[in-house]
Write a protein that holds these residues in place. Structure first.
Motif, PDB file in Angstrom:
ATOM      1  N   LEU A  76       2.219  40.869  46.313  1.00 41.81           N
ATOM      2  CA  LEU A  76       1.543  39.754  47.002  1.00 41.81           C
ATOM      3  C   LEU A  76       2.551  38.797  47.641  1.00 41.81           C
ATOM      4  N   LYS A  77       3.687  38.590  46.967  1.00 42.35           N
ATOM      5  CA  LYS A  77       4.717  37.701  47.556  1.00 42.35           C
ATOM      6  C   LYS A  77       5.263  38.317  48.845  1.00 42.35           C
ATOM      7  N   ARG A  78       5.446  39.630  48.818  1.00 39.17           N
ATOM      8  CA  ARG A  78       5.923  40.331  50.020  1.00 39.17           C
ATOM      9  C   ARG A  78       4.886  40.182  51.144  1.00 39.17           C
ATOM     10  N   VAL A  79       3.599  40.328  50.796  1.00 41.05           N
ATOM     11  CA  VAL A  79       2.545  40.219  51.812  1.00 41.05           C
ATOM     12  C   VAL A  79       2.497  38.798  52.384  1.00 41.05           C
ATOM     13  N   VAL A  80       2.608  37.795  51.508  1.00 41.31           N
ATOM     14  CA  VAL A  80       2.519  36.406  51.986  1.00 41.31           C
ATOM     15  C   VAL A  80       3.705  36.083  52.903  1.00 41.31           C
ATOM     16  N   ASP A  81       4.907  36.503  52.509  1.00 40.42           N
ATOM     17  CA  ASP A  81       6.089  36.267  53.364  1.00 40.42           C
ATOM     18  C   ASP A  81       5.889  36.917  54.735  1.00 40.42           C
ATOM     19  N   PHE A  82       5.461  38.168  54.703  1.00 38.76           N
ATOM     20  CA  PHE A  82       5.244  38.929  55.934  1.00 38.76           C
ATOM     21  C   PHE A  82       4.166  38.251  56.793  1.00 38.76           C
ATOM     22  N   THR A  83       3.078  37.827  56.144  1.00 35.44           N
ATOM     23  CA  THR A  83       1.953  37.226  56.868  1.00 35.44           C
ATOM     24  C   THR A  83       2.349  35.885  57.479  1.00 35.44           C
ATOM     25  N   ARG A  84       3.139  35.098  56.734  1.00 35.89           N
ATOM     26  CA  ARG A  84       3.576  33.802  57.285  1.00 35.89           C
ATOM     27  C   ARG A  84       4.406  34.021  58.560  1.00 35.89           C
ATOM     28  N   LYS A  85       5.282  35.041  58.528  1.00 39.33           N
ATOM     29  CA  LYS A  85       6.121  35.307  59.717  1.00 39.33           C
ATOM     30  C   LYS A  85       5.251  35.741  60.899  1.00 39.33           C
ATOM     31  N   MET A  86       4.276  36.603  60.621  1.00 38.11           N
ATOM     32  CA  MET A  86       3.357  37.039  61.699  1.00 38.11           C
ATOM     33  C   MET A  86       2.589  35.825  62.231  1.00 38.11           C
ATOM     34  N   ALA A  87       2.147  34.961  61.304  1.00 43.83           N
ATOM     35  CA  ALA A  87       1.324  33.801  61.685  1.00 43.83           C
ATOM     36  C   ALA A  87       2.107  32.835  62.574  1.00 43.83           C
ATOM     37  N   GLU A  88       3.425  32.711  62.325  1.00 39.52           N
ATOM     38  CA  GLU A  88       4.240  31.815  63.162  1.00 39.52           C
ATOM     39  C   GLU A  88       4.198  32.262  64.614  1.00 39.52           C
ATOM     40  N   TRP A  94       1.747  31.681  70.141  1.00 39.80           N
ATOM     41  CA  TRP A  94       1.084  32.347  71.266  1.00 39.80           C
ATOM     42  C   TRP A  94      -0.298  31.756  71.537  1.00 39.80           C
ATOM     43  N   ARG A  95      -1.051  31.508  70.446  1.00 40.38           N
ATOM     44  CA  ARG A  95      -2.422  31.038  70.630  1.00 40.38           C
ATOM     45  C   ARG A  95      -2.520  29.536  70.820  1.00 40.38           C
ATOM     46  N   GLY A  96      -1.441  28.814  70.449  1.00 40.94           N
ATOM     47  CA  GLY A  96      -1.515  27.360  70.458  1.00 40.94           C
ATOM     48  C   GLY A  96      -2.389  26.854  69.314  1.00 40.94           C
ATOM     49  N   SER A  97      -2.386  27.594  68.198  1.00 43.10           N
ATOM     50  CA  SER A  97      -3.213  27.201  67.049  1.00 43.10           C
ATOM     51  C   SER A  97      -2.657  25.940  66.401  1.00 43.10           C
ATOM     52  N   ALA A  98      -3.562  25.164  65.781  1.00 45.86           N
ATOM     53  CA  ALA A  98      -3.146  23.901  65.153  1.00 45.86           C
ATOM     54  C   ALA A  98      -2.299  24.162  63.918  1.00 45.86           C
ATOM     55  N   THR A  99      -2.587  25.231  63.182  1.00 42.59           N
ATOM     56  CA  THR A  99      -1.817  25.543  61.969  1.00 42.59           C
ATOM     57  C   THR A  99      -1.606  27.055  61.890  1.00 42.59           C
ATOM     58  N   LEU A 136     -13.665  28.843  47.753  1.00 47.82           N
ATOM     59  CA  LEU A 136     -12.476  28.859  46.886  1.00 47.82           C
ATOM     60  C   LEU A 136     -11.357  29.666  47.539  1.00 47.82           C
ATOM     61  N   ARG A 137     -11.679  30.875  47.969  1.00 51.46           N
ATOM     62  CA  ARG A 137     -10.653  31.745  48.547  1.00 51.46           C
ATOM     63  C   ARG A 137     -10.110  31.161  49.856  1.00 51.46           C
ATOM     64  N   PHE A 138     -10.988  30.566  50.632  1.00 44.09           N
ATOM     65  CA  PHE A 138     -10.602  29.921  51.900  1.00 44.09           C
ATOM     66  C   PHE A 138      -9.574  28.809  51.639  1.00 44.09           C
ATOM     67  N   GLN A 139      -9.826  27.997  50.635  1.00 39.01           N
ATOM     68  CA  GLN A 139      -8.903  26.892  50.339  1.00 39.01           C
ATOM     69  C   GLN A 139      -7.577  27.394  49.783  1.00 39.01           C
ATOM     70  N   ILE A 140      -7.635  28.433  48.942  1.00 36.57           N
ATOM     71  CA  ILE A 140      -6.389  29.000  48.409  1.00 36.57           C
ATOM     72  C   ILE A 140      -5.548  29.563  49.553  1.00 36.57           C
ATOM     73  N   GLU A 141      -6.173  30.322  50.429  1.00 35.04           N
ATOM     74  CA  GLU A 141      -5.452  30.923  51.562  1.00 35.04           C
ATOM     75  C   GLU A 141      -4.816  29.848  52.434  1.00 35.04           C
ATOM     76  N   CYS A 142      -5.605  28.825  52.699  1.00 31.41           N
ATOM     77  CA  CYS A 142      -5.143  27.731  53.548  1.00 31.41           C
ATOM     78  C   CYS A 142      -3.860  27.128  52.959  1.00 31.41           C
ATOM     79  N   ASP A 143      -3.891  26.800  51.674  1.00 30.01           N
ATOM     80  CA  ASP A 143      -2.732  26.177  51.012  1.00 30.01           C
ATOM     81  C   ASP A 143      -1.570  27.157  50.879  1.00 30.01           C
ATOM     82  N   LEU A 144      -1.889  28.424  50.658  1.00 30.94           N
ATOM     83  CA  LEU A 144      -0.847  29.437  50.468  1.00 30.94           C
ATOM     84  C   LEU A 144      -0.079  29.685  51.771  1.00 30.94           C
ATOM     85  N   ILE A 145      -0.799  29.871  52.833  1.00 25.69           N
ATOM     86  CA  ILE A 145      -0.147  30.176  54.118  1.00 25.69           C
ATOM     87  C   ILE A 145       0.618  28.963  54.633  1.00 25.69           C
ATOM     88  N   GLU A 146       0.094  27.772  54.360  1.00 27.82           N
ATOM     89  CA  GLU A 146       0.792  26.560  54.807  1.00 27.82           C
ATOM     90  C   GLU A 146       1.947  26.193  53.868  1.00 27.82           C
TER      91      GLU A 146
END
Ligand SMILES: [Zn+2]
Length: 517
Positions: free
Chosen positions: A144-156, A161-166, A381-391
């Motif tokens: 899961l740590k590997r996935v979160v690291d990878f996902t954060r990099k993709m999200a950046e 590109w999208r001009g997303s707020a977060t 619950l999952r939405f809030q966890i994801e939000c805090d985790l990715i940020e």
């Protein structure tokens, strides 16, 4: 016989792009089918090779999408639209826009990233099955740590590109294009407020009724699968173009309109309603996939794809929770169960009792077993966890404590082990961050669609009671499935129902079903 592209479109570059997307779509269809086979028929010894095949296909698809020729053709086609707008109808325009979006979303990633993403998803699916079986959270943490690291990099990259707020908003927009996080928070806060008020009222009302008769019988798994198959066929699923399988992994639907694979949880002989629920849910997804406009020139084209996970989940939840939990549905089902399961006058299997089992509202630990009123809280619950985790506000190790505290504060219940809590879903293991909100948005859309359908189809409840779903299917086909991606989900919803997406429809559906019968 191979599919042909009969288009006579005057823009040469666009014709070439259609051919490109047809080829990319063929590869994607192969990846889909071998991924479903991964869950059902693949021998364990083929695992490493299969992982390699799937990840290679995703890299190859990426390279075919972002090559220089494609960029040049897109520019030429866009110039052609500007110069000869009258020659482009709404389907071709939407198709070209889809091509541009796909090109842009791929061009910010590298081929290696796409390969890694597919590898993570399939490794994670297998790992999840193992750690869930043992309830072993710590064995899942490194992945899961590997996935979160990878996902954060993709999200950046996506956020830029999208001009997303977060960063999290960029991930949410992968699944729900066009929606911003602020709007979702507003809807979720309204649902949180109103459903928290509704919950004790519903429970109080239900406590005043006679007790539910629990199921104690044994239900032959083969007969359960026969029932599942028969029901989704009656709902309109075409078994000439699709199939139903069981898996020890988490259920999932996939494939193409001409080969739609429904993969559901292995039937449990003590409770046929779980397997039925899974079949109705995946069946709802499958009906949407089979109904997409994938014939002739639109085969594999972007405009023939679905409208994202909000609309996909709305179709699954419409069948599973809205239609599949009406009293009339159980009045149709109940008389057919005695012969199937060899029972005589089992009081647990009356239409009234089955309806009450499926509409019994009480906080539960498991999302998939949640009732329709408390389902939202599992998503929130999952939405809030994801939000805090990715940020980066929390880390993977913090999730179990967060989960337990939130569940206790919100619903007054606490998981006794990780299998009942953080390990129950496959999504994070396969890298699907930003997906969970689709379930609640889908539930909202399903309620909104049903309100409209009830006015459009006379005596709809009588038809459900007779097992006649033809008009429901026709309505969904005409208004949703056949539209593909001709317009964005929000616009289609407004077009079909007359209103923009809103939680009000879900709230009034729940009030009608749980507080006024
Ligand atoms: Zn689903």
């Amino acid at each position: 016989m191979s599919a042909e592209v009969p288009t006579q479109h005057p823009c040469h570059a666009y014709r070439s792009l259609m051919e490109r997307h047809r080829n990319v779509g063929r590869l994607a269809a192969i990846a889909e089918i071998i991924s479903r086979d991964f869950l059902t028929a693949m021998p364990e010894g083929a695992y490493m090779n299969r992982l390699d095949q799937i990840s290679y296909l995703h890299k190859r698809i990426h390279n075919d999408i972002v090559c220089c020729d494609a960029q040049r053709e897109l520019e030429e086609a866009q110039d052609h639209v500007e110069a000869h707008g009258g020659l482009w109808d709404e389907w071709d325009r939407a198709n070209l826009q889809g091509m541009v979006d796909i090109f842009r979303s791929h061009s910010i990633q590298t081929p290696e990233t796409m390969e890694e993403s597919a590898r993570i998803a399939n490794e994670g699916r297998r790992l999840h099955r193992e750690v869930l079986k043992k309830g072993d959270w710590s064995a899942g943490v490194p992945h899961l740590k590997r996935v979160v690291d990878f996902t954060r990099k993709m999200a950046e990259k996506k956020a830029k590109w999208r001009g997303s707020a977060t960063l999290y908003e960029a991930l949410v927009q992968d699944y729900s294009p066009g929606l911003d996080l602020k709007t979702i928070w507003k809807w979720f806060n309204q649902l949180d407020r109103e459903l928290l008020q509704m919950l004790p009222l519903v429970m109080e009302r239900q406590s005043q009724r006679s007790k539910i008769v629990e199921m104690t019988g044994s239900f032959d798994p083969k007969a359960q699968m026969w029932l599942n198959r028969a029901l989704i066929e009656m709902l309109g699923f075409d078994f000439d173009r699709g199939s139903l399988h069981e898996t020890s992994h988490s259920p999932v639907e996939g494939g193409t309109p001409d080969d739609t694979r429904l993969v559901i949880k292995t039937a449990d002989s003590s409770n046929f309603l779980d397997s039925l629920k899974s079949a109705l849910h995946e069946g709802g997804h499958g009906l949407y996939t089979q109904g997409l406009p994938a014939k002739g020139e639109w085969a594999y084209q972007p405009v023939a794809q679905d409208l994202g996970t909000m609309m996909h989940e709305s179709q699954a939840l419409f069948v599973e929770m809205i239609l599949g939990r009406t009293p009339e549905f159980f009045r149709f089902l109940a008389p057919r169960l005695e012969g199937l399961f060899h029972t005589i006058r089992d009081p647990a299997l009356t239409a009234e009792n089955l309806y009450r089992i499926k509409t019994n509202v009480r906080p539960t630990l498991n999302r998939r077993q949640a009732d329709e009123v408390t389902y939202f809280f599992h998503i929130f619950l999952r939405f809030q966890i994801e939000c805090d985790l990715i940020e980066g506000k929390i880390e993977v190790e913090d999730i179990p404590a967060y989960w337990t505290e939130w569940m206790h504060n919100k619903l007054g219940i606490m998981p006794q082990n990780h299998a009942e809590g953080v390990l129950q879903d496959v999504h994070w293991f396969v890298g699907k961050f930003g997906y969970f909100q689709s379930y609640t948005l889908g539930h909202m859309v399903a309620a909104q669609i049903f309100e409209r359908m009830r006015t459009d189809i006379p005596q709809i409840f009588g038809k459900i009671e007779r097992g006649d779903f033809r008009q429901v299917q026709y309505w969904l086909h005409k208004n949703i499935y056949s539209k593909g991606s001709l317009m964005p989900a929000e616009a289609l919803l407004k077009d079909v129902t007359g209103y923009k997406a809103s939680p009000d429809f879900l709230i009034s559906h729940l009030e009608n079903r749980y507080l006024s019968d």
